[in-house]
Write an enzyme that holds these catalytic residues in place. Structure first.
Site, PDB file in Angstrom:
ATOM      1  N   PRO A 101       0.831  -1.206   0.000  1.00 10.91           N
ATOM      2  CA  PRO A 101       0.000   0.000   0.000  1.00 10.91           C
ATOM      3  C   PRO A 101       0.865   1.257   0.000  1.00 10.91           C
ATOM      4  O   PRO A 101       1.793   1.386   0.804  1.00 10.91           O
ATOM      5  CB  PRO A 101      -0.800  -0.117   1.309  1.00 10.91           C
ATOM      6  N   ILE A 102       0.604   2.177  -0.939  1.00 15.09           N
ATOM      7  CA  ILE A 102       1.384   3.408  -1.042  1.00 15.09           C
ATOM      8  C   ILE A 102       1.137   4.287   0.185  1.00 15.09           C
ATOM      9  O   ILE A 102       0.009   4.461   0.631  1.00 15.09           O
ATOM     10  CB  ILE A 102       1.005   4.184  -2.318  1.00 15.09           C
ATOM     11  N   GLY A 103       2.211   4.832   0.732  1.00 14.85           N
ATOM     12  CA  GLY A 103       2.090   5.736   1.870  1.00 14.85           C
ATOM     13  C   GLY A 103       1.714   5.054   3.165  1.00 14.85           C
ATOM     14  O   GLY A 103       1.263   5.696   4.103  1.00 14.85           O
ATOM     15  N   SER A 104       1.935   3.751   3.233  1.00 18.35           N
ATOM     16  CA  SER A 104       1.501   2.998   4.414  1.00 18.35           C
ATOM     17  C   SER A 104       2.585   2.853   5.470  1.00 18.35           C
ATOM     18  O   SER A 104       2.362   2.236   6.507  1.00 18.35           O
ATOM     19  CB  SER A 104       1.042   1.591   3.989  1.00 18.35           C
ATOM     20  N   LEU A 106       5.403   1.240   4.941  1.00 20.07           N
ATOM     21  CA  LEU A 106       6.090  -0.032   4.715  1.00 20.07           C
ATOM     22  C   LEU A 106       7.204   0.084   3.674  1.00 20.07           C
ATOM     23  O   LEU A 106       7.644  -0.905   3.108  1.00 20.07           O
ATOM     24  CB  LEU A 106       5.080  -1.099   4.273  1.00 20.07           C
ATOM     25  N   GLY A 107       7.677   1.299   3.452  1.00 16.81           N
ATOM     26  CA  GLY A 107       8.790   1.475   2.531  1.00 16.81           C
ATOM     27  C   GLY A 107       8.416   1.310   1.079  1.00 16.81           C
ATOM     28  O   GLY A 107       9.214   0.821   0.286  1.00 16.81           O
ATOM     29  N   SER A 108       7.208   1.727   0.714  1.00 16.71           N
ATOM     30  CA  SER A 108       6.778   1.587  -0.681  1.00 16.71           C
ATOM     31  C   SER A 108       7.684   2.372  -1.617  1.00 16.71           C
ATOM     32  O   SER A 108       8.033   1.894  -2.705  1.00 16.71           O
ATOM     33  CB  SER A 108       5.323   2.043  -0.848  1.00 16.71           C
ATOM     34  N   ALA A 110      10.866   3.102  -1.239  1.00 20.73           N
ATOM     35  CA  ALA A 110      12.153   2.418  -1.370  1.00 20.73           C
ATOM     36  C   ALA A 110      12.030   1.193  -2.261  1.00 20.73           C
ATOM     37  O   ALA A 110      12.891   0.942  -3.124  1.00 20.73           O
ATOM     38  CB  ALA A 110      12.674   2.017   0.002  1.00 20.73           C
ATOM     39  N   ASP A 152      15.841   2.039   4.494  1.00 24.41           N
ATOM     40  CA  ASP A 152      14.766   1.465   3.668  1.00 24.41           C
ATOM     41  C   ASP A 152      15.312   0.871   2.377  1.00 24.41           C
ATOM     42  O   ASP A 152      14.980  -0.261   2.004  1.00 24.41           O
ATOM     43  CB  ASP A 152      13.728   2.536   3.326  1.00 24.41           C
TER      44      ASP A 152
END
Length: 320
Positions: A101-104, A106-108, A110, A152
């Site tokens: 998920p973008i902006g979650s 979780l390093g999207s 990176a 990240d």
């Protein structure tokens, strides 16, 4: 020619924000990935598509700009920065498929940056190794965000569970840490660049208060390293809970994040905390034997991912 690459998302167990100021951090690659495909353009335009989020744009790579065709911008700045820095500006088609998920938190960014770089290197037949890739990905994130930790991009490149020391030495944990975690994430997306700047400003205004907090976060991370090596999950959980309190002090938690943290604890998680930049995004909960209960409790109000750590880092190849 078609070049494909993928890279894992990550979750920070300990050290978000304090790592920006030279403190240690612990993070791990998780079994959710970003996939990039690059192929020759069919109509002399550079097009970027992200079907998972309904986004499409024509990229003007020389100007580092885009023409929106569909959807809302999300990860586009990182794609443009990679292309502006390394691409020869010939027309290409780029597709992003992501399990992250973008902006979650979780390093999207990176995962996308590492995958994009690896795919572009493959497309241009440029030799690279993981060390250079992690470095280049960090430079891209820093250019976009202003201030960025190398953590990240390093985790997305190498995979596994890693410890980043105060002197920037990277240690890979060889201990079996395949324990169950639940990630909860909100529909309110965090903005990493903004949150890093907000913490910096808070630190500048209140140095005698915030500097010791940053140092304490680093000390806590070192205690967590020893607990992980001993597989002392109760201690890890306790330290996660303390770390969440520190993140509250530096102002990156939100009502939604704290709701998920306490819902997880009440459902049986032995430790839960915000993970990533904050301001929205994700929490992570350590819940051996209580995965379903914790997932159900978080899902009442928010979104849930069940994750495991993975040793698999970036992967790339070319199809001719």
């Amino acid at each position: 020619m078609i070049a494909k690459a993928s890279a894992p998302a990550k979750t920070i167990l300990f050290g978000e924000h304090s790592v920006v100021y030279g403190e240690p951090a612990i993070a791990g690659a998780i079994n959710k990935r970003a996939f990039i495909t690059i192929k020759d353009s069919e109509d002399d335009r550079t097009i970027f598509r992200a079907p998972d989020i309904g986004f499409e744009a024509e990229l003007l790579t020389r100007e580092k700009k885009y023409i929106l065709l569909k959807g809302k911008p999300g990860i586009i700045r990182y794609i443009l920065e990679v292309l502006y820095t390394l691409h020869d500006h010939t027309p290409i088609d780029i597709t992003l498929n992501s399990q992250v998920p973008i902006g979650s938190g979780l390093g999207s960014s990176a995962a996308v940056t590492v995958a994009m770089l690896a795919a572009l290197y493959r497309y241009h037949n440029i030799r690279f190794n993981k060390k250079s890739l992690a470095h280049d990905a960090h430079m891209i994130e820093q250019a976009v965000q202003g201030v960025a930790s190398p953590l990240d991009t390093l985790v997305s490149t190498y995979g596994g569970l890693v410890y980043l020391s105060r002197n920037k030495k990277v240690e890979h944990f060889n201990v079996n840490f395949n324990v169950p975690f639940v990630v909860g994430y909100t529909t309110k997306h965090g903005n990493t660049g903004k949150m890093v700047k907000d913490v910096k400003n808070l630190k500048t205004r209140n140095p005698k208060i915030i500097n010791p907090v940053i140092t304490s976060m680093g000390n806590l991370t070192n205690y967590a390293k020893q607990a992980i090596l001993k597989r002392d999950f109760n201690k890890i959980g306790e330290l996660m809970n303390i770390n969440h309190g520190f993140l509250d002090v530096i102002g990156v938690n939100t009502l939604e994040l704290s709701r998920m943290v306490y819902n997880a604890r009440e459902a049986g998680a032995i430790g839960s905390k915000t993970t990533g930049a904050g301001g929205g995004g994700s929490i992570i909960a350590l819940c051996p034997g209580k995965v379903e209960e914790v997932a159900k409790a978080i899902a009442r109000d928010d979104n849930v991912l069940k994750i495991r750590f993975t040793r698999k880092g970036v992967s790339s190849r070319v199809y001719k």
